[in-house]
Design a protein around this motif. Structure first.
Motif, PDB file in Angstrom:
ATOM      1  N   ARG A   1       0.817  -1.215   0.000  1.00  0.00           N
ATOM      2  CA  ARG A   1       0.000   0.000   0.000  1.00  0.00           C
ATOM      3  C   ARG A   1       0.849   1.263   0.000  1.00  0.00           C
ATOM      4  O   ARG A   1       0.416   2.297  -0.498  1.00  0.00           O
ATOM      5  N   THR A   2       2.056   1.204   0.555  1.00  0.00           N
ATOM      6  CA  THR A   2       2.897   2.402   0.591  1.00  0.00           C
ATOM      7  C   THR A   2       3.867   2.489  -0.582  1.00  0.00           C
ATOM      8  O   THR A   2       4.199   3.584  -1.019  1.00  0.00           O
ATOM      9  N   ALA A   3       4.320   1.349  -1.092  1.00  0.00           N
ATOM     10  CA  ALA A   3       5.381   1.368  -2.105  1.00  0.00           C
ATOM     11  C   ALA A   3       4.894   1.121  -3.524  1.00  0.00           C
ATOM     12  O   ALA A   3       5.657   1.296  -4.467  1.00  0.00           O
ATOM     13  N   THR A   4       3.651   0.696  -3.680  1.00  0.00           N
ATOM     14  CA  THR A   4       3.159   0.369  -5.019  1.00  0.00           C
ATOM     15  C   THR A   4       1.865   1.134  -5.284  1.00  0.00           C
ATOM     16  O   THR A   4       1.410   1.913  -4.452  1.00  0.00           O
ATOM     17  N   ILE A   5       1.261   0.842  -6.426  1.00  0.00           N
ATOM     18  CA  ILE A   5       0.000   1.500  -6.769  1.00  0.00           C
ATOM     19  C   ILE A   5      -1.193   0.838  -6.093  1.00  0.00           C
ATOM     20  O   ILE A   5      -2.319   1.275  -6.255  1.00  0.00           O
ATOM     21  N   ALA A   6      -0.958  -0.206  -5.314  1.00  0.00           N
ATOM     22  CA  ALA A   6      -2.039  -0.973  -4.683  1.00  0.00           C
ATOM     23  C   ALA A   6      -2.529  -0.285  -3.406  1.00  0.00           C
ATOM     24  O   ALA A   6      -2.472  -0.845  -2.318  1.00  0.00           O
TER      25      ALA A   6
ATOM     26  N   LEU B   1       4.941 -10.045 -12.561  1.00  0.00           N
ATOM     27  CA  LEU B   1       5.765 -10.604 -11.486  1.00  0.00           C
ATOM     28  C   LEU B   1       7.045  -9.798 -11.287  1.00  0.00           C
ATOM     29  O   LEU B   1       7.400  -9.446 -10.158  1.00  0.00           O
ATOM     30  N   THR B   2       7.725  -9.479 -12.358  1.00  0.00           N
ATOM     31  CA  THR B   2       8.982  -8.741 -12.257  1.00  0.00           C
ATOM     32  C   THR B   2       8.778  -7.381 -11.603  1.00  0.00           C
ATOM     33  O   THR B   2       9.498  -7.011 -10.666  1.00  0.00           O
ATOM     34  N   LEU B   3       7.794  -6.635 -12.096  1.00  0.00           N
ATOM     35  CA  LEU B   3       7.528  -5.308 -11.532  1.00  0.00           C
ATOM     36  C   LEU B   3       7.036  -5.404 -10.093  1.00  0.00           C
ATOM     37  O   LEU B   3       7.388  -4.575  -9.248  1.00  0.00           O
ATOM     38  N   ASN B   4       6.244  -6.422  -9.815  1.00  0.00           N
ATOM     39  CA  ASN B   4       5.717  -6.611  -8.471  1.00  0.00           C
ATOM     40  C   ASN B   4       6.852  -6.815  -7.472  1.00  0.00           C
ATOM     41  O   ASN B   4       6.887  -6.190  -6.408  1.00  0.00           O
ATOM     42  N   VAL B   5       7.791  -7.681  -7.823  1.00  0.00           N
ATOM     43  CA  VAL B   5       8.931  -7.946  -6.939  1.00  0.00           C
ATOM     44  C   VAL B   5       9.802  -6.699  -6.808  1.00  0.00           C
ATOM     45  O   VAL B   5      10.200  -6.317  -5.698  1.00  0.00           O
ATOM     46  N   LEU B   6      10.084  -6.060  -7.930  1.00  0.00           N
ATOM     47  CA  LEU B   6      10.904  -4.849  -7.903  1.00  0.00           C
ATOM     48  C   LEU B   6      10.282  -3.782  -7.006  1.00  0.00           C
ATOM     49  O   LEU B   6      10.956  -3.213  -6.139  1.00  0.00           O
TER      50      LEU B   6
ATOM     51  N   GLU C   1      10.110   5.295  -8.212  1.00  0.00           N
ATOM     52  CA  GLU C   1       9.026   6.269  -8.332  1.00  0.00           C
ATOM     53  C   GLU C   1       8.529   6.389  -9.772  1.00  0.00           C
ATOM     54  O   GLU C   1       7.323   6.501 -10.011  1.00  0.00           O
ATOM     55  N   ALA C   2       9.428   6.340 -10.739  1.00  0.00           N
ATOM     56  CA  ALA C   2       9.020   6.459 -12.144  1.00  0.00           C
ATOM     57  C   ALA C   2       8.100   5.302 -12.548  1.00  0.00           C
ATOM     58  O   ALA C   2       7.131   5.499 -13.289  1.00  0.00           O
ATOM     59  N   ILE C   3       8.385   4.110 -12.047  1.00  0.00           N
ATOM     60  CA  ILE C   3       7.524   2.963 -12.352  1.00  0.00           C
ATOM     61  C   ILE C   3       6.169   3.132 -11.673  1.00  0.00           C
ATOM     62  O   ILE C   3       5.125   2.867 -12.269  1.00  0.00           O
ATOM     63  N   LYS C   4       6.186   3.606 -10.440  1.00  0.00           N
ATOM     64  CA  LYS C   4       4.929   3.825  -9.717  1.00  0.00           C
ATOM     65  C   LYS C   4       4.049   4.831 -10.458  1.00  0.00           C
ATOM     66  O   LYS C   4       2.840   4.629 -10.598  1.00  0.00           O
ATOM     67  N   VAL C   5       4.654   5.888 -10.958  1.00  0.00           N
ATOM     68  CA  VAL C   5       3.909   6.896 -11.723  1.00  0.00           C
ATOM     69  C   VAL C   5       3.361   6.275 -13.008  1.00  0.00           C
ATOM     70  O   VAL C   5       2.194   6.459 -13.356  1.00  0.00           O
ATOM     71  N   TRP C   6       4.197   5.516 -13.713  1.00  0.00           N
ATOM     72  CA  TRP C   6       3.765   4.855 -14.950  1.00  0.00           C
ATOM     73  C   TRP C   6       2.621   3.887 -14.673  1.00  0.00           C
ATOM     74  O   TRP C   6       1.630   3.857 -15.396  1.00  0.00           O
TER      75      TRP C   6
END
Length: 195
Positions: A117-122, A174-179, A186-191
């Motif tokens: 909840r804090t580090a991803t878009i979930a 899976l790859t993005l989830n683990v990363l 932050e750039a991936i989270k924004v994307w």
């Protein structure tokens, strides 16, 4: 093969099968004791939940994260093959089940739920239902058995396809989830938030 050998083989296979089922049952019971909801709070069960940022995600039989669990099966088959090569397939499956069940319990702990909840878009992720978590483990088994029968190149190709397809459709895999769980970018989270 003698009758005694056949009987031993059946007993031996039965042991591994019972051990595998016991791991899955232990996962389910532990999640229940952790206070996880048995099924979606919506009160019904769907075969497929296509929404990613919905309250039904990770609550039903399958969802966009199902391919990740199938890939877990591919990977765990490979691991079992490397370290338990001389053991029966069921022993390697038991190893895979222990790892997957352990992950499911960890994933549904407050530590990982809060991390998601804090580090991803979930942002609205509150953990899996027990049904979804158990099905994640079953889908891992599907991947495991597929990898045990299919050529390595086909297994790798399917894993790559799953990663590219889910990455394209839901901007997660899976790859993005683990990363994003281990080292958020932050750039991936924004994307990912652009869905």
């Amino acid at each position: 093969m003698s009758a005694a050998d056949a009987e031993y083989r059946v007993r031996h296979q039965s042991f591994w099968f019972v051990a595998c089922v016991a791991v899955l049952v232990a996962q389910i019971v532990t999640e229940y004791l952790m206070g996880r909801v048995p099924i979606c709070a919506c009160g019904y069960v769907k075969l497929w939940e296509g929404g990613v940022n919905t309250s039904g995600n990770s609550q039903h039989l399958s969802d966009w994260y199902t391919p990740s669990h199938i890939i877990h099966g591919f990977l765990f088959y490979g691991l079992g093959y490397l370290i338990l090569r001389r053991k029966p397939l069921a022993a390697r499956l038991l190893l895979a089940l222990v790892i997957e069940s352990g992950w499911e319990l960890l994933e549904n702990s407050p530590l990982i739920i809060d991390r998601y909840r804090t580090a991803t878009i979930a942002l609205d992720y509150y953990g899996d239902s027990i049904l979804n978590s158990a099905m994640d483990t079953v889908f891992m088994c599907v991947g495991f058995f597929f990898a045990s029968r299919a050529p390595v190149a086909l297994t790798v190709a399917i894993a790559i396809f799953f990663e590219i397809f889910t990455g394209y459709v839901i901007r997660d895999n899976l790859t993005l989830n683990v990363l994003m769980l281990i080292w958020p970018v932050e750039a991936i989270k924004v994307w990912q938030g652009g869905v």
